[in-house]
Enzyme design. Structure first.
Site, short mmCIF file in Angstrom:
data_model
loop_
_atom_site.label_atom_id
_atom_site.label_comp_id
_atom_site.label_asym_id
_atom_site.label_seq_id
_atom_site.Cartn_x
_atom_site.Cartn_y
_atom_site.Cartn_z
N LYS A 190 4.25 14.60 -7.48
CA LYS A 190 4.12 13.21 -7.01
C LYS A 190 3.09 12.49 -7.89
O LYS A 190 3.27 11.33 -8.27
CB LYS A 190 3.71 13.21 -5.53
CG LYS A 190 3.34 11.87 -4.94
CD LYS A 190 4.54 11.13 -4.40
CE LYS A 190 4.13 9.97 -3.52
NZ LYS A 190 4.35 8.67 -4.09
N ASN A 194 3.64 9.15 -10.14
CA ASN A 194 2.78 7.97 -10.03
C ASN A 194 2.05 7.67 -11.34
O ASN A 194 1.83 6.50 -11.67
CB ASN A 194 1.76 8.14 -8.89
CG ASN A 194 2.42 8.08 -7.51
OD1 ASN A 194 2.12 8.87 -6.63
ND2 ASN A 194 3.32 7.15 -7.31
O1 KPL Z 1 5.05 5.99 -4.99
C1 KPL Z 1 5.41 4.99 -5.56
C2 KPL Z 1 4.48 3.83 -5.53
O2 KPL Z 1 4.87 2.70 -5.76
O3 KPL Z 1 3.29 4.09 -5.24
C3 KPL Z 1 6.72 4.96 -6.31
C4 KPL Z 1 7.40 6.31 -6.16
C5 KPL Z 1 6.47 4.68 -7.76
C6 KPL Z 1 7.69 3.99 -5.72
O4 KPL Z 1 7.41 2.67 -5.99
#
Ligand code: KPL
Length: 312
Positions: A190, A194
């Protein structure tokens, strides 16, 4: 007075309000911990948390308290603040936190768990990751835009029965939380997503999907992911980043119309989570004397943009 509160929720943004309303609908007794008397007043004026799902809005009169006014010991705390706000938001609660309280971090970025362990060594700290899609359409009003799933786990050894109890306590229809033995890998992947999507969308002021349509930006995205893969190998996490580029491209495609949280923060003049996203990555790289020029450049550019927007 007996304290029937099940979960205390610190952070009344989209995810905090989503969980508070689900627990409340399920007949549990969550409590929102708000920053100051002014936030509490705004909350009372709003009449509670309004959840919008499938076009229907329901307002939940959830218990709320100003963080500094809490007196009973806190045993269960779900933290949904932005990563960089965590320590400051927690400070007024420090005296009320039971020394072995269960704290669940449900936020973007990495590095907060380590900070909490340092400041509050006795806490039982769990980390969670969700793919539920929710956004705040007004203060204390959240739109549950997309169904997802949520996992919870702990780094190192932790009793599975406690984790399972915690997952069950935080599961409330339609939100399902399950225990994962793989939480570090999930959070790392994740983080990689990001690191690649959020700063690039903030710098180029574009939706996630546009990253795929602009060759020069796509090239930057490739470089960012390549560096993350190299760093992961150096840290011994090679199998955590298998197919990483495809995953990042897949998320950018699947969330194509989204404006990333970092872009939204920047446009609203708020500090972004960059220090716990690219910043976390760069700190780990520094400790290994590894250079991450593409990621470092994004970190520096975000700092400049934050300074220009007046929030840094
Ligand atoms: O987690 C996200 C965020 O915007 O913080 C994503 C996966 C990029 C989705 O917009």
């Amino acid at each position: 007075m007996p304290d029937n509160i099940t979960w205390n929720i610190l952070g009344a943004g989209a995810i905090g309000c989503l969980w508070a309303s689900a627990l409340h609908s399920a007949g549990r007794q969550p409590r929102l911990l708000l920053r100051d008397p002014a936030s509490l007043q705004r909350y009372r004026a709003a009449g509670g948390v309004t959840l919008v799902r499938d076009g229907e809005a329901h307002t939940h009169a959830i218990d709320a308290s100003c963080a500094a006014a809490v007196t009973a010991p806190l045993r269960q705390l779900l933290i949904t603040t932005k990563a960089h706000q965590t320590l400051e938001a927690l400070a007024p609660l420090a005296a009320q936190l039971a020394p072995d309280a269960t704290v669940v971090l449900l936020q973007n970025g990495l590095g907060v768990a380590e900070q909490l362990r340092q400041h509050y060594p006795g806490l039982r700290i769990y980390q969670a990751s969700t793919t539920e899609g929710a956004y705040r359409s007004a203060p204390f009003r959240v739109v549950h835009a997309g169904r997802g799933s949520t996992v919870i786990g702990a780094a190192g050894n932790s009793e599975r029965s406690q984790l399972a109890a915690c997952a069950a306590g935080l599961s409330a229809p339609p939100l399902a939380v399950s225990v994962s033995d793989d939480i570090e890998r999930i959070l790392w992947r994740k983080l990689a997503v990001n690191c690649a999507i959020n700063p690039l969308t903030a710098i180029h002021r574009c939706c996630n999907g546009e990253l795929l349509e602009r060759p020069e930006v796509l090239e930057e995205l490739h470089a960012v992911v390549e560096e993350i893969v190299c760093l992961s190998k150096a840290l011994g996490y090679s199998d955590w980043v298998e197919g990483m580029l495809d995953t990042v491209l897949g998320v950018a495609h699947a969330t194509g119309a989204n404006r990333s949280s970092m872009l939204q923060d920047l446009e609203s003049g708020r500090l972004t989570e960059i220090d716990y996203i690219s910043g976390h990555l760069c700190r780990l790289a520094d400790a290994k004397s590894i250079d991450l020029p593409a990621n470092r450049a994004l970190l520096d550019q975000l700092h400049t943009l934050e300074t220009l927007s007046g929030c840094r």
